[in-house]
Design a protein around this motif. Sequence first.
Motif, PDB file in Angstrom:
ATOM      1  N   ALA A  21       0.849  -1.188   0.000  1.00  0.00           N
ATOM      2  CA  ALA A  21       0.000   0.000   0.000  1.00  0.00           C
ATOM      3  C   ALA A  21       0.885   1.238   0.000  1.00  0.00           C
ATOM      4  O   ALA A  21       1.856   1.322   0.757  1.00  0.00           O
ATOM      5  CB  ALA A  21      -0.910   0.006   1.226  1.00  0.00           C
ATOM      6  N   THR A  22       0.551   2.189  -0.851  1.00  0.00           N
ATOM      7  CA  THR A  22       1.291   3.447  -0.937  1.00  0.00           C
ATOM      8  C   THR A  22       0.292   4.591  -1.019  1.00  0.00           C
ATOM      9  O   THR A  22      -0.923   4.376  -1.086  1.00  0.00           O
ATOM     10  CB  THR A  22       2.202   3.465  -2.180  1.00  0.00           C
ATOM     11  OG1 THR A  22       1.400   3.225  -3.348  1.00  0.00           O
ATOM     12  CG2 THR A  22       3.287   2.401  -2.082  1.00  0.00           C
ATOM     13  N   VAL A  23       0.807   5.818  -1.022  1.00  0.00           N
ATOM     14  CA  VAL A  23      -0.053   6.990  -1.188  1.00  0.00           C
ATOM     15  C   VAL A  23       0.417   7.775  -2.401  1.00  0.00           C
ATOM     16  O   VAL A  23       1.585   7.720  -2.787  1.00  0.00           O
ATOM     17  CB  VAL A  23      -0.054   7.880   0.069  1.00  0.00           C
ATOM     18  CG1 VAL A  23      -0.539   7.104   1.283  1.00  0.00           C
ATOM     19  CG2 VAL A  23       1.324   8.460   0.333  1.00  0.00           C
ATOM     20  N   ALA A  24      -0.523   8.507  -2.992  1.00  0.00           N
ATOM     21  CA  ALA A  24      -0.222   9.324  -4.166  1.00  0.00           C
ATOM     22  C   ALA A  24      -1.044  10.598  -4.091  1.00  0.00           C
ATOM     23  O   ALA A  24      -2.151  10.602  -3.539  1.00  0.00           O
ATOM     24  CB  ALA A  24      -0.550   8.558  -5.446  1.00  0.00           C
ATOM     25  N   ARG A  32      -4.376   9.885  -2.178  1.00  0.00           N
ATOM     26  CA  ARG A  32      -5.112   8.638  -2.346  1.00  0.00           C
ATOM     27  C   ARG A  32      -4.286   7.478  -1.816  1.00  0.00           C
ATOM     28  O   ARG A  32      -3.058   7.524  -1.801  1.00  0.00           O
ATOM     29  CB  ARG A  32      -5.417   8.375  -3.825  1.00  0.00           C
ATOM     30  CG  ARG A  32      -6.459   9.259  -4.420  1.00  0.00           C
ATOM     31  CD  ARG A  32      -6.852   8.765  -5.804  1.00  0.00           C
ATOM     32  NE  ARG A  32      -5.717   8.696  -6.726  1.00  0.00           N
ATOM     33  CZ  ARG A  32      -5.803   8.274  -7.979  1.00  0.00           C
ATOM     34  NH1 ARG A  32      -6.964   7.863  -8.455  1.00  0.00           N
ATOM     35  NH2 ARG A  32      -4.743   8.256  -8.753  1.00  0.00           N
ATOM     36  N   ILE A  33      -4.967   6.427  -1.413  1.00  0.00           N
ATOM     37  CA  ILE A  33      -4.295   5.204  -1.000  1.00  0.00           C
ATOM     38  C   ILE A  33      -4.335   4.241  -2.179  1.00  0.00           C
ATOM     39  O   ILE A  33      -5.393   4.035  -2.796  1.00  0.00           O
ATOM     40  CB  ILE A  33      -4.964   4.586   0.245  1.00  0.00           C
ATOM     41  CG1 ILE A  33      -4.761   5.504   1.457  1.00  0.00           C
ATOM     42  CG2 ILE A  33      -4.373   3.219   0.558  1.00  0.00           C
ATOM     43  CD1 ILE A  33      -5.696   6.666   1.542  1.00  0.00           C
ATOM     44  N   LEU A  34      -3.187   3.670  -2.505  1.00  0.00           N
ATOM     45  CA  LEU A  34      -3.061   2.746  -3.625  1.00  0.00           C
ATOM     46  C   LEU A  34      -2.630   1.375  -3.120  1.00  0.00           C
ATOM     47  O   LEU A  34      -1.791   1.274  -2.218  1.00  0.00           O
ATOM     48  CB  LEU A  34      -2.021   3.248  -4.633  1.00  0.00           C
ATOM     49  CG  LEU A  34      -2.159   4.684  -5.145  1.00  0.00           C
ATOM     50  CD1 LEU A  34      -1.008   5.007  -6.093  1.00  0.00           C
ATOM     51  CD2 LEU A  34      -3.500   4.885  -5.841  1.00  0.00           C
ATOM     52  N   LEU A  35      -3.191   0.340  -3.703  1.00  0.00           N
ATOM     53  CA  LEU A  35      -2.751  -1.032  -3.465  1.00  0.00           C
ATOM     54  C   LEU A  35      -2.140  -1.541  -4.761  1.00  0.00           C
ATOM     55  O   LEU A  35      -2.845  -1.690  -5.764  1.00  0.00           O
ATOM     56  CB  LEU A  35      -3.922  -1.920  -3.043  1.00  0.00           C
ATOM     57  CG  LEU A  35      -4.674  -1.504  -1.776  1.00  0.00           C
ATOM     58  CD1 LEU A  35      -5.810  -2.483  -1.492  1.00  0.00           C
ATOM     59  CD2 LEU A  35      -3.736  -1.406  -0.583  1.00  0.00           C
ATOM     60  N   ASP A  36      -0.832  -1.758  -4.735  1.00  0.00           N
ATOM     61  CA  ASP A  36      -0.114  -2.136  -5.961  1.00  0.00           C
ATOM     62  C   ASP A  36      -0.446  -1.169  -7.095  1.00  0.00           C
ATOM     63  O   ASP A  36      -0.732  -1.563  -8.233  1.00  0.00           O
ATOM     64  CB  ASP A  36      -0.449  -3.579  -6.367  1.00  0.00           C
ATOM     65  CG  ASP A  36      -0.001  -4.587  -5.322  1.00  0.00           C
ATOM     66  OD1 ASP A  36       0.899  -4.253  -4.525  1.00  0.00           O
ATOM     67  OD2 ASP A  36      -0.554  -5.697  -5.293  1.00  0.00           O
ATOM     68  N   ALA A  60      -0.364   2.501   6.181  1.00  0.00           N
ATOM     69  CA  ALA A  60       0.337   1.661   7.156  1.00  0.00           C
ATOM     70  C   ALA A  60      -0.573   0.550   7.675  1.00  0.00           C
ATOM     71  O   ALA A  60      -0.116  -0.581   7.911  1.00  0.00           O
ATOM     72  CB  ALA A  60       0.853   2.516   8.309  1.00  0.00           C
ATOM     73  N   GLU A  61      -1.861   0.853   7.862  1.00  0.00           N
ATOM     74  CA  GLU A  61      -2.801  -0.184   8.299  1.00  0.00           C
ATOM     75  C   GLU A  61      -2.916  -1.293   7.259  1.00  0.00           C
ATOM     76  O   GLU A  61      -2.937  -2.482   7.602  1.00  0.00           O
ATOM     77  CB  GLU A  61      -4.175   0.431   8.561  1.00  0.00           C
ATOM     78  CG  GLU A  61      -4.230   1.333   9.778  1.00  0.00           C
ATOM     79  CD  GLU A  61      -5.586   1.967  10.003  1.00  0.00           C
ATOM     80  OE1 GLU A  61      -5.801   2.530  11.094  1.00  0.00           O
ATOM     81  OE2 GLU A  61      -6.444   1.905   9.082  1.00  0.00           O
TER      82      GLU A  61
END
Length: 247
Positions: A21-24, A32-36, A60-61
């Motif tokens: 999970a990352t943010v952009a 936004r929260i991104l998954l892959d 982080a969660e």
Amino acid sequence: MTGRDTTPRPPEPIRRFYKEATVAPHAGGEARILLDNRPVRTPAKAHLAAPPSIAERIAAEWNAQGDYILPISMPMTRLANTAIDGVTAALDPVKDDIAKMAQSDLVMYRADFPAGLVAEQKAHWDPVVAFAEDALGVRIMLAEGIMPVEQDPRLSEGVRRRLPATPLPLAAFHQLTTLTGSALTTLAFTEALLDFERAWQVAHVDEDWNIREWGEDAEAAARRAQRRKDAEAAAFVLRPEAVPAAS
């Protein structure tokens, strides 16, 4: 012939389907929260986005999940979903609900015995009452026991005027009020009279007294620990500097 079993069953756990999970950056200074690299959506299919510091906590969660996704372990994600899907279109009703809760606030209802509990309530709750009276310009009526006591309507009006105007902080204020039983304690926290630890103590004077007198039940302790995580998420949205660093 027996009828079909209609007993509700818990949902099947969702196996983790992503690596990271990352943010952009997103519109309006949010992230936004991104998954892959794919955007996460709320249950109502909106983009899951929040101010960057909160988005980092949400990511982080998601990164902390194991083989299965456990929503109970993701308080900031759940709070953001509530704000986006539920509070955005219901700002006034949520404000009305908080204002109504302020009229029967935890800190207004006092024990008349034992003396030790009376003293504990006075020590923890009187500063909140004094703050609210000064900030809102009203006198707050206290009562012994649980019988309702009528408050000046300016109390709820004053609380309502000081509530956050945007969905996520308002959702956080409502959640912290619900978890503490006290809109006035939440207001005192938001306006920097109390840090999180002190606010949590204010909310648990009676419970802590009973624990000292009779001991602590393991299941009750587990429920309280979960409530604290949810409260910390709400508190971080409202005043991140006032939440313990280890949270």
